[in-house]
Enzyme design. Structure first.
Site, short mmCIF file in Angstrom:
data_model
loop_
_atom_site.label_atom_id
_atom_site.label_comp_id
_atom_site.label_asym_id
_atom_site.label_seq_id
_atom_site.Cartn_x
_atom_site.Cartn_y
_atom_site.Cartn_z
N ARG A 1 0.83 -1.22 0.00
CA ARG A 1 0.00 0.00 0.00
C ARG A 1 0.86 1.26 0.00
O ARG A 1 0.54 2.26 0.65
CB ARG A 1 -0.96 0.02 1.19
CG ARG A 1 -1.91 -1.14 1.24
CD ARG A 1 -2.86 -1.19 0.04
NE ARG A 1 -3.69 -2.37 0.10
CZ ARG A 1 -3.37 -3.54 -0.44
NH1 ARG A 1 -2.22 -3.68 -1.11
NH2 ARG A 1 -4.18 -4.57 -0.35
N SER B 1 -11.51 -0.30 2.53
CA SER B 1 -10.70 -0.67 3.70
C SER B 1 -10.10 0.58 4.33
O SER B 1 -9.34 1.29 3.69
CB SER B 1 -9.59 -1.64 3.28
OG SER B 1 -10.14 -2.82 2.75
N GLU C 1 -5.65 3.93 5.73
CA GLU C 1 -5.37 3.91 4.29
C GLU C 1 -5.77 5.22 3.61
O GLU C 1 -5.03 5.71 2.78
CB GLU C 1 -6.09 2.74 3.63
CG GLU C 1 -5.39 1.39 3.81
CD GLU C 1 -5.84 0.36 2.79
OE1 GLU C 1 -6.39 0.77 1.75
OE2 GLU C 1 -5.61 -0.82 3.02
#
Length: 336
Positions: free
Chosen positions: A165, A236, A332
């Site tokens: 990520r 998410s 995130e």
């Protein structure tokens, strides 16, 4: 030539559906639009930011500056070789629609990444991933405008410094504006069925088709994740934490049900959703926002919520997981 819109509502430009406005907005429909907007002397001294699909952001307030909305469209086959295809999509293309297009055109390889919200341009920034594949596994190159040099540049895979990520673009916010991305899709195609809930569906890997994997991924994600059109969310909300093997061992001793995914460097990736659920937050509500009752990794706006409420809820969750497991969660989405 770019068009400037004033006092523009951003409610439909963020998947949480938070109410916010931007003093000025430019819809970027071409590279020329981008260059002219960035060179416009009337905009030069104003704060500036870029929004793609708005699926990975938390808008906190009105913006007294110029918001660039990435809307460049286009997708094509660039090259066909015996062992791979190179396909390209413009940054403003919707990611899921692009994945579907690759299958319709006969270029499989991205099907495990189906139904991930957002645009193609944002995909390398976050190095999106799901069900055994990360974007970096299928990446070839990208074209971006360097706002420092005032010129277009090309990034290869190594230039992007992809990690979980993460990418170089997250560490240099605002400098590069991605305008198109190319993907290297291997042939002959081989299914990636490493996740148990996907592998269980396909007992005979030899008979699996890309379309079947795509359909199963869409079905699984649809069961687990709320549609932003119905319930505001940013997908998410926390990254799955990666911890040293020794720490995982200690946690496993105290919590035998704890899972883990071994990493190439010897560390273990934990399920943030499991940690959050075990800390008692699944289904929790705080004002107008809450934790989705079907998946603990999703924070949702039940209607009328605000960024402040999301921040308060996220803080409560991080504190709770830290207290119970000694693991620090990291968000995130980008907070704007």
């Amino acid at each position: 030539m770019h068009e400037i819109l004033t006092d523009y509502p951003l409610d439909d430009c963020n998947s949480f559906g938070f109410r916010a406005r931007s003093r000025l907005v430019v819809r970027v429909r071409s590279e020329d639009d981008l260059k002219s907007a960035l060179a416009d002397p009337g905009l030069a001294n104003l704060p500036r930011r870029l929004i793609g699909g708005g699926s990975n952001i938390v808008l906190s307030s009105d913006f007294d500056g110029v918001t660039l909305l990435m809307r460049i469209a286009g997708r094509r086959l660039v090259e066909a070789h015996a062992d791979h295809w190179i396909v390209e999509a413009a940054a403003g293309e919707t990611w899921h629609d692009f994945v579907r297009w690759t299958l319709e055109e006969g270029y499989p390889g991205l099907e495990n990444l189906a139904l991930i919200p957002g645009t193609v341009g944002a995909s390398p920034v976050q190095n999106i991933g799901a069900y055994g594949i990360e974007l970096a596994d299928r990446f070839d190159s990208l074209r971006a405008f360097d706002t420092t040099s005032g010129s277009f540049v090309t990034f290869g895979r190594e230039d992007c410094a992809f990690a979980y990520r993460d990418s170089v673009f997250k560490h240099r916010p605002g400098r590069y504006v991605v305008t198109s991305v190319r993907f290297r899709l291997p042939r002959p195609w081989q299914p990636v069925l490493t996740y148990p809930d996907i592998a269980a569906t396909f007992r005979d890997a030899a008979s699996v088709t890309p379309e079947a994997v795509f359909d199963e991924i869409v079905a699984v994600r649809s069961r687990k994740l709320p549609d932003p059109a119905r319930i505001g969310n940013a997908g998410s909300f926390f990254q799955n934490p990666i911890v040293p093997a020794e720490q995982h061992g200690r946690l496993k001793a105290d919590h035998p049900a704890l899972g883990g995914y071994p990493q190439a460097d010897g560390r273990m990736k934990l399920s943030a959703a499991w940690l959050i659920e075990q800390s008692g937050f699944k289904g929790t509500r705080l004002g107008h926002v809450g934790v989705y009752d079907r998946h603990a990794l999703i924070l949702v706006n039940h209607g009328g919520g605000s960024a402040a409420e999301i921040v308060a809820l996220a803080t409560r969750i991080k504190d709770g997981v830290k207290a119970k497991f000694g693991v620090q969660l990291v968000e995130e989405p980008v907070f704007l």
